[in-house]
Design a protein around this motif. Structure first.
Motif, PDB file in Angstrom:
ATOM      1  N   GLY A 135       0.781  -1.173  -0.072  1.00  0.00           N
ATOM      2  CA  GLY A 135      -0.141   0.239   0.025  1.00  0.00           C
ATOM      3  C   GLY A 135       0.843   1.240   0.014  1.00  0.00           C
ATOM      4  N   TYR A 136       0.259   2.249  -0.620  1.00  0.00           N
ATOM      5  CA  TYR A 136       0.985   3.633  -0.612  1.00  0.00           C
ATOM      6  C   TYR A 136       1.568   4.018   0.639  1.00  0.00           C
ATOM      7  N   ASP A 137       0.684   4.303   1.754  1.00  0.00           N
ATOM      8  CA  ASP A 137       1.446   4.693   2.981  1.00  0.00           C
ATOM      9  C   ASP A 137       2.507   4.076   3.721  1.00  0.00           C
ATOM     10  N   ALA A 138       2.326   2.873   3.448  1.00  0.00           N
ATOM     11  CA  ALA A 138       3.179   1.790   4.232  1.00  0.00           C
ATOM     12  C   ALA A 138       4.472   1.902   3.589  1.00  0.00           C
ATOM     13  N   VAL A 139       4.752   2.319   2.393  1.00  0.00           N
ATOM     14  CA  VAL A 139       6.053   2.140   1.554  1.00  0.00           C
ATOM     15  C   VAL A 139       6.729   3.607   1.526  1.00  0.00           C
ATOM     16  N   SER A 140       7.781   3.741   2.502  1.00  0.00           N
ATOM     17  CA  SER A 140       8.483   4.668   2.350  1.00  0.00           C
ATOM     18  C   SER A 140       9.703   5.019   1.457  1.00  0.00           C
ATOM     19  N   ILE A 141      10.442   6.115   1.360  1.00  0.00           N
ATOM     20  CA  ILE A 141      11.426   6.237   0.359  1.00  0.00           C
ATOM     21  C   ILE A 141      12.564   5.366   0.553  1.00  0.00           C
ATOM     22  N   ALA A 142      12.682   5.077   1.912  1.00  0.00           N
ATOM     23  CA  ALA A 142      14.011   4.014   2.070  1.00  0.00           C
ATOM     24  C   ALA A 142      13.527   2.809   1.869  1.00  0.00           C
ATOM     25  N   ASP A 143      12.291   2.363   1.792  1.00  0.00           N
ATOM     26  CA  ASP A 143      11.894   1.047   1.197  1.00  0.00           C
ATOM     27  C   ASP A 143      11.921   1.062  -0.154  1.00  0.00           C
ATOM     28  N   LEU A 144      11.640   2.025  -1.040  1.00  0.00           N
ATOM     29  CA  LEU A 144      11.688   2.208  -2.385  1.00  0.00           C
ATOM     30  C   LEU A 144      13.134   1.986  -3.012  1.00  0.00           C
ATOM     31  N   THR A 145      14.170   2.865  -2.279  1.00  0.00           N
ATOM     32  CA  THR A 145      15.567   2.685  -2.442  1.00  0.00           C
ATOM     33  C   THR A 145      15.909   1.436  -2.540  1.00  0.00           C
ATOM     34  N   GLN A 146      15.669   0.868  -1.503  1.00  0.00           N
ATOM     35  CA  GLN A 146      16.003  -0.678  -1.074  1.00  0.00           C
ATOM     36  C   GLN A 146      15.583  -1.694  -2.285  1.00  0.00           C
ATOM     37  N   GLY A 196      -3.997 -10.081  -5.171  1.00  0.00           N
ATOM     38  CA  GLY A 196      -5.198  -9.175  -5.026  1.00  0.00           C
ATOM     39  C   GLY A 196      -4.974  -7.917  -6.294  1.00  0.00           C
ATOM     40  N   CYS A 197      -5.682  -6.759  -6.418  1.00  0.00           N
ATOM     41  CA  CYS A 197      -5.614  -5.970  -7.403  1.00  0.00           C
ATOM     42  C   CYS A 197      -5.010  -4.573  -6.653  1.00  0.00           C
ATOM     43  N   MET A 198      -3.940  -4.073  -7.171  1.00  0.00           N
ATOM     44  CA  MET A 198      -3.292  -2.937  -6.841  1.00  0.00           C
ATOM     45  C   MET A 198      -4.282  -1.625  -6.748  1.00  0.00           C
ATOM     46  N   ILE A 199      -5.021  -1.554  -7.757  1.00  0.00           N
ATOM     47  CA  ILE A 199      -6.198  -0.408  -7.886  1.00  0.00           C
ATOM     48  C   ILE A 199      -7.092  -0.520  -6.859  1.00  0.00           C
ATOM     49  N   ILE A 200      -7.352  -1.603  -6.380  1.00  0.00           N
ATOM     50  CA  ILE A 200      -8.336  -1.710  -5.184  1.00  0.00           C
ATOM     51  C   ILE A 200      -7.738  -1.917  -3.731  1.00  0.00           C
ATOM     52  N   SER A 201      -6.416  -2.200  -3.715  1.00  0.00           N
ATOM     53  CA  SER A 201      -6.057  -2.586  -2.198  1.00  0.00           C
ATOM     54  C   SER A 201      -4.896  -1.387  -1.996  1.00  0.00           C
ATOM     55  N   ALA A 202      -4.180  -0.614  -2.868  1.00  0.00           N
ATOM     56  CA  ALA A 202      -3.098   0.150  -2.753  1.00  0.00           C
ATOM     57  C   ALA A 202      -3.370   1.470  -1.720  1.00  0.00           C
ATOM     58  N   ALA A 203      -4.693   1.604  -1.613  1.00  0.00           N
ATOM     59  CA  ALA A 203      -4.731   3.042  -0.829  1.00  0.00           C
ATOM     60  C   ALA A 203      -5.789   2.659   0.323  1.00  0.00           C
ATOM     61  N   THR A 204      -5.936   1.480   0.791  1.00  0.00           N
ATOM     62  CA  THR A 204      -7.146   1.319   1.553  1.00  0.00           C
ATOM     63  C   THR A 204      -6.787   1.805   3.035  1.00  0.00           C
ATOM     64  N   ASN A 205      -5.583   1.984   3.247  1.00  0.00           N
ATOM     65  CA  ASN A 205      -5.236   2.206   4.823  1.00  0.00           C
ATOM     66  C   ASN A 205      -4.523   3.675   4.606  1.00  0.00           C
ATOM     67  N   CYS A 206      -4.743   4.772   3.739  1.00  0.00           N
ATOM     68  CA  CYS A 206      -3.819   5.695   3.803  1.00  0.00           C
ATOM     69  C   CYS A 206      -4.489   6.830   4.610  1.00  0.00           C
ATOM     70  N   THR A 207      -3.599   7.878   4.947  1.00  0.00           N
ATOM     71  CA  THR A 207      -4.097   8.802   6.118  1.00  0.00           C
ATOM     72  C   THR A 207      -4.660   9.923   5.244  1.00  0.00           C
ATOM     73  N   GLU A 208      -4.692  10.924   5.778  1.00  0.00           N
ATOM     74  CA  GLU A 208      -5.651  12.253   5.386  1.00  0.00           C
ATOM     75  C   GLU A 208      -4.523  12.854   4.341  1.00  0.00           C
ATOM     76  N   GLN A 209      -3.411  13.003   4.602  1.00  0.00           N
ATOM     77  CA  GLN A 209      -2.306  13.363   3.819  1.00  0.00           C
ATOM     78  C   GLN A 209      -2.085  12.747   2.674  1.00  0.00           C
ATOM     79  N   SER A 210      -2.778  11.436   2.660  1.00  0.00           N
ATOM     80  CA  SER A 210      -2.668  10.787   1.280  1.00  0.00           C
ATOM     81  C   SER A 210      -3.887  10.798   0.536  1.00  0.00           C
ATOM     82  N   SER A 211      -4.805  12.002   0.819  1.00  0.00           N
ATOM     83  CA  SER A 211      -6.506  11.548   0.197  1.00  0.00           C
ATOM     84  C   SER A 211      -6.421  11.955  -1.194  1.00  0.00           C
TER      85      SER A 211
END
Length: 210
Positions: free
Chosen positions: A29-40, A108-123
């Motif tokens: 999901g979007y919020d759970a992945v940090s820049i550090a995670d991505l660079t790794q 599953g489907c990325m379009i369905i699940s990648a933003a299910t637990n996002c915070t207000e900052q990621s609206s």
């Protein structure tokens, strides 16, 4: 005199790095992945990530596009190619059973699940994926309405409700895949879901009467 080469060549394959980013967003999901995670997972340093892809939000949108091209295009293809709305829905649900359970990939489907637990900052991320899902439902609704108008489906068919129902089944299948359901189970779900669809040709008898 030899011309001076500008800039430093990239030391990574952009498409491979994008694929790895897409998988990380898809799985966590979007919020759970940090820049550090991505660079790794992309095996690049942060300056290279920003230079090649912009910020995290821009990278995510490109990852979504890559997902749609590689794993999510079956929905649009079915709606464009199937001869009837019912055929399109049947194809979408059964192809989802395959796509949601591909070995070696997140479930599953990325379009369905990648933003299910996002915070207000990621609206904005939430809204962008909602728009994609709603656009697919609207396309299905138009196909159903056209079949009703043509007498392919019964005149009392509620095009909006049937389209939303099909979208809800698709979303539920995605979550079931993430919870461990296998392809055969999801194909059985698709078969049950299609029993709720009105039969084609049921609307032709009234127009032929008299």
């Amino acid at each position: 005199m030899a011309t001076k080469q500008r800039g430093r060549p990239r030391s990574f394959d952009r498409e491979t790095a994008l694929e790895q980013a897409m998988r990380a967003f898809w799985e966590h999901g979007y919020d759970a992945v940090s820049i550090a995670d991505l660079t790794q997972v992309m095996e690049i340093k942060a300056p290279s990530l920003y230079a090649a892809f912009g910020d995290k939000r821009t990278l995510f949108e490109e990852a979504v596009e890559a997902y749609v091209r590689s794993y999510g295009v079956f929905t649009a293809d079915a709606l464009a190619e199937a001869p009837t709305a019912r055929d399109a829905a049947n194809r979408i649900l059964h192809e989802a059973a395959v796509s949601h359970t591909l070995p070696g990939l997140p479930r599953g489907c990325m379009i369905i699940s990648a933003a299910t637990n996002c915070t207000e900052q990621s609206s904005d991320v939430v809204e962008a994926l909602q728009e994609r899902r709603n656009a697919s439902i609207a396309s299905m609704e138009r196909r159903i309405a056209a079949d009703v108008a043509a007498g392919v489906l019964p005149p009392e068919t509620d095009a909006r409700a049937l389209a939303v129902y099909t979208g809800a089944v698709l979303q539920g299948m995605s979550q079931q895949a993430r919870d461990g359901a296998d392809r055969a189970t999801l194909e059985a779900v698709a078969d049950f879901a299609m029993q709720a669809w009105p039969r084609e040709g049921a609307g032709e008898t009234s127009s032929d009467a008299g």
